[in-house]
Write a protein that holds these residues in place. Structure first.
Motif, PDB file in Angstrom:
ATOM      1  N   GLU A   6       1.967 -19.786   4.152  1.00 65.34           N
ATOM      2  CA  GLU A   6       2.621 -18.983   4.916  1.00 65.34           C
ATOM      3  C   GLU A   6       4.211 -19.111   4.752  1.00 65.34           C
ATOM      4  O   GLU A   6       4.922 -18.259   5.141  1.00 65.34           O
ATOM      5  N   LEU A   9       4.769 -16.736   1.634  1.00 63.56           N
ATOM      6  CA  LEU A   9       4.677 -15.132   2.173  1.00 63.56           C
ATOM      7  C   LEU A   9       5.777 -14.375   2.168  1.00 63.56           C
ATOM      8  O   LEU A   9       5.885 -13.316   1.602  1.00 63.56           O
ATOM      9  N   PRO A  10       6.688 -14.611   2.941  1.00 64.45           N
ATOM     10  CA  PRO A  10       7.921 -13.641   2.898  1.00 64.45           C
ATOM     11  C   PRO A  10       8.707 -13.345   1.683  1.00 64.45           C
ATOM     12  O   PRO A  10       8.992 -12.281   1.273  1.00 64.45           O
ATOM     13  N   PHE A  12       6.978 -13.150  -1.359  1.00 65.00           N
ATOM     14  CA  PHE A  12       6.008 -12.149  -2.071  1.00 65.00           C
ATOM     15  C   PHE A  12       5.949 -10.954  -1.185  1.00 65.00           C
ATOM     16  O   PHE A  12       5.792  -9.981  -1.853  1.00 65.00           O
ATOM     17  N   LEU A  13       6.243 -10.972  -0.002  1.00 69.23           N
ATOM     18  CA  LEU A  13       6.402  -9.772   0.815  1.00 69.23           C
ATOM     19  C   LEU A  13       7.523  -8.836   0.340  1.00 69.23           C
ATOM     20  O   LEU A  13       7.518  -7.789   0.268  1.00 69.23           O
ATOM     21  N   LEU A  14       8.738  -9.371  -0.051  1.00 70.33           N
ATOM     22  CA  LEU A  14       9.971  -8.863  -0.440  1.00 70.33           C
ATOM     23  C   LEU A  14       9.525  -8.134  -1.806  1.00 70.33           C
ATOM     24  O   LEU A  14      10.095  -7.077  -2.371  1.00 70.33           O
ATOM     25  N   LEU A  16       6.733  -7.196  -2.998  1.00 72.52           N
ATOM     26  CA  LEU A  16       5.747  -6.151  -2.604  1.00 72.52           C
ATOM     27  C   LEU A  16       6.773  -5.069  -1.982  1.00 72.52           C
ATOM     28  O   LEU A  16       6.474  -3.642  -2.513  1.00 72.52           O
ATOM     29  N   ALA A  17       7.734  -5.220  -1.356  1.00 73.68           N
ATOM     30  CA  ALA A  17       8.302  -4.199  -0.708  1.00 73.68           C
ATOM     31  C   ALA A  17       9.289  -3.506  -1.689  1.00 73.68           C
ATOM     32  O   ALA A  17       9.181  -2.357  -1.804  1.00 73.68           O
ATOM     33  N   GLY A 211       9.932  -7.069  -7.645  1.00 73.70           N
ATOM     34  CA  GLY A 211       8.962  -6.067  -7.444  1.00 73.70           C
ATOM     35  C   GLY A 211       9.062  -4.584  -8.056  1.00 73.70           C
ATOM     36  O   GLY A 211       7.876  -3.979  -8.332  1.00 73.70           O
ATOM     37  N   PHE A 296       0.887 -15.831  -6.221  1.00 78.12           N
ATOM     38  CA  PHE A 296       1.083 -15.942  -4.946  1.00 78.12           C
ATOM     39  C   PHE A 296      -0.075 -16.865  -4.338  1.00 78.12           C
ATOM     40  O   PHE A 296       0.147 -17.537  -3.285  1.00 78.12           O
TER      41      PHE A 296
END
Length: 311
Positions: A6, A9-10, A12-14, A16-17, A211, A296
């Motif tokens: 967790e 996670l932020p 890898f979210l960036l 992905l973004a 990304g 990830f």
């Protein structure tokens, strides 16, 4: 392990973004190259400089950490290079592909490591990652150039490569910070704050541009020349570096810092080297994409296992 998952996670979210934004008609495709150049020449050097300058290294066994790191990196380069006869014999790779297998096995994405270190470690963790970047840039680049030229049809311009390393902004920023720490003068307060603001911009933008450079369609075409560096980079090298660090007496948080550096995926900067010197640039891009996605899941595993050893 869930807490580590967790926490990163932020990051890898960036990433992905960045990939999603690249596909939308929001940003001129030509602008991404400019963002990458801005990060490389301005934002990342500012981040490394200010991180190392302001870090508190007291209580850290830097000598043992750096020694373990250098030995592990050189051993990894030698081991991967020696795999070529076996890969050729069993038909898993062609000579034109091996240089990209080598590069994506030994290179690492320090900016993902910095972003994760900022999330889960105290400030010293980011500083250690920054130092690691400075220490291994030269040996990894020299080894990569040697292997790419050995397996490609072109010869390297070593004078140009030497100038490139000598003027590398990441190396210069790190060395400048070390010299500033040793000097009797501190950095002027407003200038320190200015560089700190630049550094904060580096991580977010850097993850978005990482990304944007990934090619999702490569995930649908896994093959041996891609799978081999995935195993070497995300599984074998973390185990090698943690074992080497333990041998050198590194323990506790310091062991986790090195484990993170080892566990991150390969970096995209070797793509240009492959393209310039006749390596398999398409294979490099595909391996980078797949490693970034798989990392990830593997980074939390590596950190959780290392935490048990360090505990």
């Amino acid at each position: 392990m869930l807490a580590i998952f967790e926490s990163i996670l932020p990051v890898f979210l960036l990433i992905l973004a960045g990939n999603i934004v690249r596909r939308l008609p929001l940003v001129d495709p030509a602008a991404w190259s400019g963002l990458e150049q801005l990060g490389y020449w301005v934002l990342y050097p500012a981040l490394l400089f200010i991180t190392i300058l302001n870090a508190d290294f007291s209580g850290l066994g830097l000598n043992a950490m750096i020694a373990a790191l250098l030995v592990a990196v050189l051993a990894m380069c030698a081991f991967t290079f020696c795999l070529w006869p076996l890969l050729e014999r069993v038909g898993l790779a062609k000579a034109s592909e091996f240089s990209s297998i080598f590069q994506t096995s030994v290179r690492w994405n320090g900016f993902i490591a910095l972003a994760i270190a900022q999330k889960i470690f105290p400030p010293a963790g980011m500083a250690v990652v920054a130092l690691v970047m400075a220490v291994i840039i030269i040996p990894i680049n020299l080894a990569s150039v040697f292997v790419v030229t050995r397996f490609a049809d072109r010869s390297a311009n070593w004078a140009k490569i030497g100038r490139g390393i000598a003027t590398n902004p990441l190396i210069l920023a790190s060395l400048s910070a070390i010299l500033m720490r040793a000097s009797p003068f501190g950095l002027y307060g407003p200038l320190n704050e200015t560089l700190d603001l630049l550094g904060r911009a580096a991580l977010g933008m850097g993850l978005v541009t990482i990304g944007a450079g990934l090619r999702v369609h490569d995930l649908l075409r896994p093959r041996a020349p891609i799978i081999v560096p995935v195993v070497l980079k995300l599984a074998f090298f973390p185990a090698l570096l943690v074992a080497m660090a333990t041998t050198f007496g590194v323990e506790g948080q310091e062991l986790l810092y090195l484990a993170l550096c080892a566990a991150v995926p390969t970096a995209m900067n070797g793509y240009l080297l492959a393209r310039q010197l006749g390596g398999d640039a398409e294979l490099y891009a595909a391996a980078t994409t797949i490693q970034t996605v798989i990392a990830f899941f593997t980074i939390p595993m590596v950190l959780a296992i290392t935490a048990q050893l360090a505990g």
